[in-house]
Design a protein around this motif. Structure first.
Motif, PDB file in Angstrom:
ATOM      1  N   LEU A   2       0.758  -1.373  -0.099  1.00 52.20           N
ATOM      2  CA  LEU A   2      -0.051   0.027   0.023  1.00 52.20           C
ATOM      3  C   LEU A   2       0.862   1.395   0.055  1.00 52.20           C
ATOM      4  O   LEU A   2       0.432   2.243  -0.506  1.00 52.20           O
ATOM      5  N   VAL A   3       2.104   1.013   0.594  1.00 52.82           N
ATOM      6  CA  VAL A   3       2.932   2.291   0.549  1.00 52.82           C
ATOM      7  C   VAL A   3       3.215   2.986  -0.754  1.00 52.82           C
ATOM      8  O   VAL A   3       2.726   4.109  -1.140  1.00 52.82           O
ATOM      9  N   PRO A   4       3.857   2.249  -1.634  1.00 51.41           N
ATOM     10  CA  PRO A   4       4.043   2.669  -3.025  1.00 51.41           C
ATOM     11  C   PRO A   4       2.817   3.212  -3.827  1.00 51.41           C
ATOM     12  O   PRO A   4       2.756   4.134  -4.718  1.00 51.41           O
ATOM     13  N   VAL A   5       1.748   2.441  -3.352  1.00 49.15           N
ATOM     14  CA  VAL A   5       0.371   2.384  -4.289  1.00 49.15           C
ATOM     15  C   VAL A   5       0.066   3.931  -3.510  1.00 49.15           C
ATOM     16  O   VAL A   5      -0.432   4.681  -4.631  1.00 49.15           O
ATOM     17  N   ALA A   6       0.254   4.185  -2.219  1.00 49.96           N
ATOM     18  CA  ALA A   6      -0.616   5.435  -1.788  1.00 49.96           C
ATOM     19  C   ALA A   6       0.328   6.557  -2.473  1.00 49.96           C
ATOM     20  O   ALA A   6      -0.416   7.704  -2.306  1.00 49.96           O
ATOM     21  N   ARG A   7       1.383   6.500  -2.218  1.00 53.64           N
ATOM     22  CA  ARG A   7       2.411   7.479  -2.779  1.00 53.64           C
ATOM     23  C   ARG A   7       2.085   7.951  -4.300  1.00 53.64           C
ATOM     24  O   ARG A   7       2.359   9.046  -4.587  1.00 53.64           O
ATOM     25  N   HIS A   8       1.585   7.376  -4.985  1.00 53.44           N
ATOM     26  CA  HIS A   8       1.038   7.600  -6.416  1.00 53.44           C
ATOM     27  C   HIS A   8      -0.298   8.429  -6.487  1.00 53.44           C
ATOM     28  O   HIS A   8      -0.149   9.163  -7.444  1.00 53.44           O
ATOM     29  N   PHE A   9      -0.898   8.349  -5.280  1.00 56.10           N
ATOM     30  CA  PHE A   9      -2.230   9.315  -5.172  1.00 56.10           C
ATOM     31  C   PHE A   9      -2.057  10.198  -4.191  1.00 56.10           C
ATOM     32  O   PHE A   9      -2.952  11.372  -4.373  1.00 56.10           O
ATOM     33  N   LEU A  10      -1.015  10.247  -3.529  1.00 58.49           N
ATOM     34  CA  LEU A  10      -1.335  11.151  -2.121  1.00 58.49           C
ATOM     35  C   LEU A  10      -0.013  11.794  -1.698  1.00 58.49           C
ATOM     36  O   LEU A  10       0.956  11.275  -2.242  1.00 58.49           O
ATOM     37  N   ARG A  11      -0.122  12.789  -0.851  1.00 55.87           N
ATOM     38  CA  ARG A  11       1.040  13.300  -0.438  1.00 55.87           C
ATOM     39  C   ARG A  11       1.472  12.649   0.796  1.00 55.87           C
ATOM     40  O   ARG A  11       0.735  11.627   1.224  1.00 55.87           O
ATOM     41  N   PRO A  12       2.475  12.988   1.528  1.00 54.53           N
ATOM     42  CA  PRO A  12       3.202  12.085   2.430  1.00 54.53           C
ATOM     43  C   PRO A  12       2.166  11.787   3.746  1.00 54.53           C
ATOM     44  O   PRO A  12       2.037  10.669   4.227  1.00 54.53           O
ATOM     45  N   TRP A  13       1.375  12.756   4.355  1.00 55.38           N
ATOM     46  CA  TRP A  13       0.412  12.701   5.441  1.00 55.38           C
ATOM     47  C   TRP A  13      -0.779  11.877   4.878  1.00 55.38           C
ATOM     48  O   TRP A  13      -1.610  11.425   5.607  1.00 55.38           O
ATOM     49  N   GLY A  14      -1.120  12.005   3.462  1.00 43.96           N
ATOM     50  CA  GLY A  14      -2.134  11.309   2.872  1.00 43.96           C
ATOM     51  C   GLY A  14      -1.689   9.828   2.993  1.00 43.96           C
ATOM     52  O   GLY A  14      -2.680   8.675   3.252  1.00 43.96           O
ATOM     53  N   VAL A  15      -0.534   9.465   2.633  1.00 41.92           N
ATOM     54  CA  VAL A  15       0.003   8.107   2.462  1.00 41.92           C
ATOM     55  C   VAL A  15      -0.104   7.555   4.066  1.00 41.92           C
ATOM     56  O   VAL A  15      -0.460   6.369   4.168  1.00 41.92           O
ATOM     57  N   VAL A  16       0.333   8.415   5.055  1.00 41.28           N
ATOM     58  CA  VAL A  16       0.048   7.944   6.517  1.00 41.28           C
ATOM     59  C   VAL A  16      -1.348   7.424   6.862  1.00 41.28           C
ATOM     60  O   VAL A  16      -1.715   6.496   7.472  1.00 41.28           O
ATOM     61  N   ALA A  17      -2.132   8.424   6.167  1.00 40.05           N
ATOM     62  CA  ALA A  17      -3.604   8.187   6.532  1.00 40.05           C
ATOM     63  C   ALA A  17      -4.298   6.988   5.916  1.00 40.05           C
ATOM     64  O   ALA A  17      -4.745   6.065   6.500  1.00 40.05           O
ATOM     65  N   ALA A  18      -3.841   6.706   4.698  1.00 41.62           N
ATOM     66  CA  ALA A  18      -4.234   5.534   3.948  1.00 41.62           C
ATOM     67  C   ALA A  18      -3.757   4.282   4.680  1.00 41.62           C
ATOM     68  O   ALA A  18      -4.571   3.023   4.721  1.00 41.62           O
ATOM     69  N   VAL A  19      -2.319   4.207   4.970  1.00 40.08           N
ATOM     70  CA  VAL A  19      -1.722   2.969   5.590  1.00 40.08           C
ATOM     71  C   VAL A  19      -2.318   2.848   7.220  1.00 40.08           C
ATOM     72  O   VAL A  19      -2.765   1.838   7.622  1.00 40.08           O
ATOM     73  N   ALA A  20      -2.924   3.809   7.930  1.00 41.30           N
ATOM     74  CA  ALA A  20      -3.394   3.551   9.111  1.00 41.30           C
ATOM     75  C   ALA A  20      -4.793   3.046   8.967  1.00 41.30           C
ATOM     76  O   ALA A  20      -5.284   2.509   9.839  1.00 41.30           O
ATOM     77  N   LEU A  21      -5.571   3.601   8.039  1.00 46.89           N
ATOM     78  CA  LEU A  21      -6.615   2.755   7.529  1.00 46.89           C
ATOM     79  C   LEU A  21      -6.756   1.466   7.578  1.00 46.89           C
ATOM     80  O   LEU A  21      -7.476   0.735   8.089  1.00 46.89           O
ATOM     81  N   LEU A  22      -5.675   1.028   6.794  1.00 49.72           N
ATOM     82  CA  LEU A  22      -5.730  -0.507   6.515  1.00 49.72           C
ATOM     83  C   LEU A  22      -5.054  -1.015   7.883  1.00 49.72           C
ATOM     84  O   LEU A  22      -5.408  -2.132   8.334  1.00 49.72           O
TER      85      LEU A  22
END
Length: 567
Positions: A123-143
């Motif tokens: 999820l980390v590299p996938v989220a980095r394609h769509f989101l900025r750094p804190w958005g990546v943290v939010a996506a990973v926190a959700l999972l």
């Protein structure tokens, strides 16, 4: 005229040091440690529950009894016991673990655990394609904190693998879509084709991706790109067609199962406009519970069960608001990426409307990555836009994440709160531990699958009398007991009789729900007449019950139960 798919516009432009909100700039250096923290938390919680090794849930037993005594070839060519369905890649991988480590619970859950741990990392590299750094943290926190994702990570079924397959499909899109070479497109096609054998619904993800990318290239009149896409898309289609012809078509869905999901869970999309809108609204709201796992647990909100305030307290409106806002903002920023994430949902709904794919909890688990990315996109934009001017913004984020992290902590502190907690193993092992030579164990029909798995996986000391399921050939309770007399005759002469049963489960696999009607009346408890029968002919000397799973031991009178006796 704007293109339908604005594939050339960047998803977001990183703010310059001068334009970046001061608070976001101040927090940015902490996004890396925060990401490591939520990754570590998600992995730790999953490993903890894996080590705790709770008893198999009924659906897990139905599937995993197939790994006891069946070969790889039989798993591929014969219908699974208890009318179970799972992708062949999943079945063979779990069977391999069973061969290597034995068919115990943890070995059969290992593939799900490893898939869930891998999903956090992918999820980390996938989220980095769509989101900025804190958005990546939010996506990973959700999972990491989603109780539904944690549950499936420790379930010996295929749904954690399906979630990983979706993430891998997105990662392959990020990795290979910009690569114009034939070799890169072929690799993309082959890897995607392999995913189809590990996840049934990943075909929605791949097909949605193909439609989004293909339409974008056609609208741009980018004919070289269209020709390049033919290779990977053909690989996916060929792989799915091959799997359908060789495997899926041989084991079609049963009519009773489709009826069950339709009647019990309203799982198929209606086409009538008057029914469609309420159905979509309800199913969309329920996505915050499953697969996102964001709502408070039922036991924490039961005090508001009949109050309209329950919708406020459950915070589904807040989670859904960020999800829908994130989807709308992503559509505005980059239409191609929006459709890559959302077209699989649309295709699933079409399949549901055609009656071939139920929209129900675990079957939507594969959508979790896309939904989490859109929710995190909304959180990301909120954080960067409102934190400098809205001092309560951190409080909003705290409220957003409070339910999933509270659920996760509560389950870790008290594993009995874990979803679908059952005690099949504890009860059957209790009877096994206290069994004495000469005892007779009578299994009610709804515990036969429990015996079959634990006998094959761990070895039990007794061979039971397996109770017959006579409910469908009986018209009332008296006739039900009468038709059980052949079973009871086999208990004659026993000095001690164990009665092992589940007092909740009334429908075996293959039966239409709530049939016959007399058997499902609240006043009738199927195991009570048998308990009364044993009490009439003996004395209960031991009783062990966890949840609905029960083991009763009766010291029988010297004459023992007789075939003609009535309770």
């Amino acid at each position: 005229m704007p293109l339908l798919f604005n594939s050339t516009a960047p998803t977001q432009v990183a703010p310059t040091r001068a334009s970046r909100p001061r608070s976001a700039a101040a927090l940015l250096p902490y996004s890396g440690p925060a990401l490591i923290a939520v990754l570590s938390l998600g992995m730790l919680v999953r490993v903890f529950h894996f080590a705790y090794d709770r008893s198999f849930f009924i659906d897990e037993i139905y599937l995993n009894v197939n790994f006891v005594g069946r070969s790889f070839w039989q798993l591929a060519t014969e219908p699974l016991l208890y009318e179970q369905k799972a992708p062949l890649g999943y079945l063979w991988t779990v069977k391999l673990f069973a061969v290597l480590f034995g068919p115990g619970q943890q070995a059969l859950r290992l593939f799900s655990l490893l898939s869930s741990l891998a999903a956090l990392l992918v999820l980390v590299p996938v989220a980095r394609h769509f989101l900025r750094p804190w958005g990546v943290v939010a996506a990973v926190a959700l999972l990491a904190a989603s109780d539904s994702c944690i549950y499936h990570a420790l379930e010996a079924k295929q749904y954690a693998v399906e979630l990983l397959a979706t993430l891998l499909a997105l990662w392959l899109y990020i990795r290979y879509q910009p690569v114009p070479s034939r070799r890169g497109q072929l690799q993309w096609g082959l890897f995607g084709a392999l995913l189809v054998w590990f996840s049934f619904p990943v075909i929605f993800v791949l097909a949605g991706m193909a439609v989004a990318l293909g339409c974008a290239a056609l609208l741009r009149r980018d004919w070289p790109q269209v020709r390049a896409y033919v290779l990977p898309f053909s690989c996916w289609l060929l792989s799915f067609g091959l799997q359908y012809a060789l495997y899926i078509s041989k084991f079609p869905q049963s009519a009773w199962l489709m009826d069950f999901f339709d009647q019990q869970y309203d799982a198929f999309m209606p086409w009538s406009p008057t029914a469609l809108l309420p159905w979509l609204a309800h199913k969309t709201y329920m996505l915050t519970q499953h697969p996102l796992g964001l709502m408070p647990h039922k036991e924490d909100s039961e005090f508001l069960l009949f109050s309209p305030w329950r919708y406020v307290v459950k915070l589904g409106w807040l989670h859904l608001g960020f999800l829908l806002a994130g989807a709308a903002l992503l559509l505005r920023a980059n239409r191609l990426k929006f459709f890559v994430l959302t077209l699989p949902i649309a295709l699933m709904l079409v399949a549901s409307g055609l009656g071939v794919y139920p929209v129900f909890e675990r079957f939507t688990q594969f959508l979790a990555p896309a939904l989490m990315l859109m929710a995190a996109y909304g959180l990301d934009r909120f954080l960067y836009a409102f934190t400098p001017r809205f001092r309560a913004a951190p409080l909003v984020l705290l409220v957003f994440f409070a339910p999933p992290f509270y659920n996760t902590a509560a389950q870790a502190l008290n594993p009995a709160r874990f979803k679908n907690r059952e005690y099949n193993r504890e009860v059957i092992m209790y009877a096994n531990a206290h069994y004495q030579p000469g005892d007779v164990v009578y299994l009610f029909w709804n515990m036969r699958h429990v015996y079959e798995y634990y006998q094959g996986a761990y070895g039990l000391r007794f061979t039971p009398v397996k109770g017959s399921n006579v409910k469908n050939e009986s018209r009332n309770a008296a006739e039900f007991m009468q038709k059980l007399q052949p079973d009871l005759t086999r208990l004659q002469g026993a000095r001690r009789v164990w009665f092992v049963y589940d007092f909740v489960n009334r429908d075996p696999i293959g039966d239409y729900a709530n049939q016959p009607a007399w058997y499902h009346e609240d006043a009738f408890k199927p195991t009570q007449p048998l308990e009364a029968y044993f009490a009439q002919h003996g004395r209960r000397t031991d009783f062990f019950q966890l949840g609905p799973h029960t083991a009763s031991l009766y010291e029988m009178r010297r004459s023992g139960p007789s075939a003609g006796s009535k309770p």
